[in-house]
Write an enzyme that holds these catalytic residues in place. Structure first.
Site, PDB file in Angstrom:
ATOM      1  N   TYR A 167       1.035  -1.281   0.035  1.00 45.26           N
ATOM      2  CA  TYR A 167       0.114  -0.060   0.021  1.00 45.26           C
ATOM      3  C   TYR A 167       0.678   1.340   0.015  1.00 45.26           C
ATOM      4  O   TYR A 167       0.677   2.243  -0.731  1.00 45.26           O
ATOM      5  CB  TYR A 167      -0.849  -0.138   1.379  1.00 45.26           C
ATOM      6  CG  TYR A 167      -1.892   1.160   1.110  1.00 45.26           C
ATOM      7  CD1 TYR A 167      -3.161   1.135   0.703  1.00 45.26           C
ATOM      8  CD2 TYR A 167      -1.733   2.072   2.217  1.00 45.26           C
ATOM      9  CE1 TYR A 167      -4.097   1.646   0.819  1.00 45.26           C
ATOM     10  CE2 TYR A 167      -2.910   3.137   2.161  1.00 45.26           C
ATOM     11  CZ  TYR A 167      -3.731   3.139   1.647  1.00 45.26           C
ATOM     12  OH  TYR A 167      -5.030   3.930   1.767  1.00 45.26           O
ATOM     13  N   LYS A 208       1.147   4.182  -3.006  1.00 48.32           N
ATOM     14  CA  LYS A 208       0.714   5.445  -2.609  1.00 48.32           C
ATOM     15  C   LYS A 208       1.792   6.443  -2.837  1.00 48.32           C
ATOM     16  O   LYS A 208       1.423   7.532  -3.085  1.00 48.32           O
ATOM     17  CB  LYS A 208       0.116   5.608  -1.193  1.00 48.32           C
ATOM     18  CG  LYS A 208      -1.271   4.767  -0.930  1.00 48.32           C
ATOM     19  CD  LYS A 208      -2.396   5.220  -1.845  1.00 48.32           C
ATOM     20  CE  LYS A 208      -3.530   4.447  -1.735  1.00 48.32           C
ATOM     21  NZ  LYS A 208      -4.715   4.790  -2.732  1.00 48.32           N
TER      22      LYS A 208
HETATM   23  N1  LIG Z   1     -10.445   4.894   4.493  1.00 51.11           N
HETATM   24  C1  LIG Z   1      -9.229   5.619   4.755  1.00 51.11           C
HETATM   25  O1  LIG Z   1      -8.780   5.934   6.021  1.00 51.11           O
HETATM   26  C2  LIG Z   1      -8.307   6.017   3.569  1.00 51.11           C
HETATM   27  C3  LIG Z   1      -6.973   6.782   3.865  1.00 51.11           C
HETATM   28  C4  LIG Z   1      -6.038   7.399   3.060  1.00 51.11           C
HETATM   29  C5  LIG Z   1      -6.548   6.828   1.825  1.00 51.11           C
HETATM   30  N2  LIG Z   1      -7.604   6.299   1.549  1.00 51.11           N
HETATM   31  C6  LIG Z   1      -7.881   5.655  -0.122  1.00 51.11           C
HETATM   32  O2  LIG Z   1      -9.098   6.024  -0.448  1.00 51.11           O
HETATM   33  C7  LIG Z   1      -9.371   5.603  -1.762  1.00 51.11           C
HETATM   34  C8  LIG Z   1     -11.085   4.854  -1.182  1.00 51.11           C
HETATM   35  O3  LIG Z   1     -11.051   3.968  -0.233  1.00 51.11           O
HETATM   36  P1  LIG Z   1     -12.086   3.950   0.748  1.00 51.11           P
HETATM   37  O4  LIG Z   1     -11.309   4.185   1.955  1.00 51.11           O
HETATM   38  O5  LIG Z   1     -13.276   4.870   0.478  1.00 51.11           O
HETATM   39  O6  LIG Z   1     -12.504   2.500   0.772  1.00 51.11           O
HETATM   40  P2  LIG Z   1     -13.601   1.767   0.223  1.00 51.11           P
HETATM   41  O7  LIG Z   1     -13.545   0.324   0.473  1.00 51.11           O
HETATM   42  O8  LIG Z   1     -14.905   2.113   1.256  1.00 51.11           O
HETATM   43  O9  LIG Z   1     -13.961   2.019  -1.077  1.00 51.11           O
HETATM   44  C9  LIG Z   1     -13.054   1.381  -2.160  1.00 51.11           C
HETATM   45  C10 LIG Z   1     -14.042   1.647  -3.252  1.00 51.11           C
HETATM   46  O10 LIG Z   1     -13.084   0.821  -4.504  1.00 51.11           O
HETATM   47  C11 LIG Z   1     -13.813  -0.296  -5.048  1.00 51.11           C
HETATM   48  N3  LIG Z   1     -12.754  -0.985  -5.624  1.00 51.11           N
HETATM   49  C12 LIG Z   1     -12.011  -2.047  -5.236  1.00 51.11           C
HETATM   50  N4  LIG Z   1     -11.061  -2.613  -6.060  1.00 51.11           N
HETATM   51  C13 LIG Z   1     -11.719  -1.984  -7.458  1.00 51.11           C
HETATM   52  C14 LIG Z   1     -11.145  -2.221  -8.368  1.00 51.11           C
HETATM   53  N5  LIG Z   1     -10.182  -3.195  -8.894  1.00 51.11           N
HETATM   54  N6  LIG Z   1     -11.777  -1.566  -9.481  1.00 51.11           N
HETATM   55  C15 LIG Z   1     -12.586  -0.558  -9.244  1.00 51.11           C
HETATM   56  N7  LIG Z   1     -13.084  -0.318  -8.043  1.00 51.11           N
HETATM   57  C16 LIG Z   1     -12.713  -0.993  -7.161  1.00 51.11           C
HETATM   58  C17 LIG Z   1     -14.605  -0.741  -3.884  1.00 51.11           C
HETATM   59  O11 LIG Z   1     -15.461  -1.898  -4.549  1.00 51.11           O
HETATM   60  C18 LIG Z   1     -15.057   0.088  -3.229  1.00 51.11           C
HETATM   61  O12 LIG Z   1     -16.160   0.720  -3.552  1.00 51.11           O
HETATM   62  C19 LIG Z   1      -8.470   4.365  -1.748  1.00 51.11           C
HETATM   63  O13 LIG Z   1      -7.571   4.750  -2.863  1.00 51.11           O
HETATM   64  C20 LIG Z   1      -7.863   4.173  -0.516  1.00 51.11           C
HETATM   65  O14 LIG Z   1      -6.341   3.844  -0.428  1.00 51.11           O
HETATM   66  C21 LIG Z   1      -8.391   5.847   2.366  1.00 51.11           C
END
Ligand SMILES: NC(=O)c1ccc[n+]([C@@H]2O[C@H](COP(=O)([O-])OP(=O)(O)OC[C@H]3O[C@@H](n4cnc5c(N)ncnc54)[C@H](O)[C@@H]3O)[C@@H](O)[C@H]2O)c1
Length: 292
Positions: free
Chosen positions: A156, A160
């Protein structure tokens, strides 16, 4: 960008968490929203919820790790709405562990979604947006793990960091070529989403063998840490707050979107170590941040 009404936004990972928050925010601004996600049920449900509030949407089941599927997403967008103005390369997944213990399937899965998904988004959409000649914006979702490093989430963290670097390059490229496009990179800390359950969307062909090492937070003895992590996420920003920050950044042409000041502690320390020729002291393990 200053004009949003009736313009077109594409969001990947739109069926949950931050992506859904972005889609809702763009729809509230009167934009047409293309929702892309690998998970069909929640994708359809999200589109229906937005439509019920009067939004115009197009839901396209897409695996962002596959170049042909992201190309098809771009084609569907143009076929449906004739143009594209905002692209949020947001889909992401996580798996915790030690770098040398994680399987090739783990590396391929997380690199595929988090890094190749962004690369495909840029390659499929930017040429169309340049050809259009209108103002537009690319937002790539990285993480606080993209601007600092700690043990716990090796794949990850690598993806990132790459997304931050690639987004910075994109920003320079737009300036260098006089493009009307702008770029931003989103680096959230904790957000209340479903990322802890990333495994729900792991494709069959990238499943681990039975003998694969369990990621730390899947080990029974680590259950308390998983619970703590879930609780930490739940107390984090809401997707709506993140979407607000993204929308403001697009309006103000702001590149780095870091809406939690604590996310700056890591890069501050890292940069000082680099500039002072110091070895990096082990920071808090990202076990508190490791998921799946
Ligand atoms: N939640 C946190 O604390 C956090 C912090 C930093 C960064 N992020 C980043 O935010 C982004 C969104 O994540 P989130 O936290 O909303 O998680 P989440 O799991 O709620 O949403 C992620 C979405 O991506 C979709 N997904 C997964 N694999 C996929 C693929 N191969 N093709 C298309 N869609 C796909 C999932 O079905 C889901 O709907 C990610 O890039 C994550 O790394 C999240």
């Amino acid at each position: 960008m200053k004009q949003f009404k009736d313009r077109v936004a594409v969001v990947t990972g739109a069926a949950s968490g931050i992506g859904r928050g972005l889609a809702e925010r763009f729809a509230a601004e009167g934009m047409k929203v293309v929702l892309a996600d690998i998970e069909a049920g929640p994708l359809a449900e999200t589109a229906a919820a937005l439509e019920a509030k009067g939004a115009t949407t197009l839901a396209v089941e897409t695996d962002v790790s596959k170049a042909d599927q992201v190309d098809a997403l771009a084609k569907s967008t143009i076929d449906a709405f004739g143009a594209v103005h905002i692209v949020c390369n947001n889909a992401g997944v996580a798996v915790g562990g030690l770098s040398w213990e994680r399987t090739l399937a783990d590396w391929e899965w997380v690199m595929g979604v988090n890094l190749w998904g962004v690369i495909h988004g840029i390659r499929s959409f930017v040429p169309i947006m340049l050809e259009q000649g209108t103002e537009g914006h690319i937002v790539n979702t990285s993480s606080s793990a993209g601007i600092s490093s700690s043990a716990g989430l090796p794949i990850y963290t690598a993806t990132k960091h790459a997304v931050v670097a690639l987004s910075e390059v994109l920003h320079y490229e737009f300036a260098m070529t006089g493009a009307k496009l702008r770029a931003s990179v989103l680096c959230p800390l904790y957000v209340a989403t479903n990322i802890v359950d990333s495994d729900r969307n792991r494709p069959e062909e990238l499943q681990n063998e039975e003998a694969a090492p369990l990621s730390p937070l899947k080990r029974p003895e680590m259950q308390a840490a998983v619970d703590t992590f879930r609780q930490t996420l739940a107390t984090g920003d809401t997707p709506a707050e993140i979407a607000d920050a993204v929308f403001t950044a697009i309006k103000d042409e702001k590149f780095y979107i870091i809406n939690d000041a604590r996310a700056k502690d890591g890069p501050r320390k890292r940069l000082a170590d680099i500039l002072e020729d110091r070895n990096p002291a082990p920071g808090p393990a990202a076990s508190s941040a490791a998921s799946s």
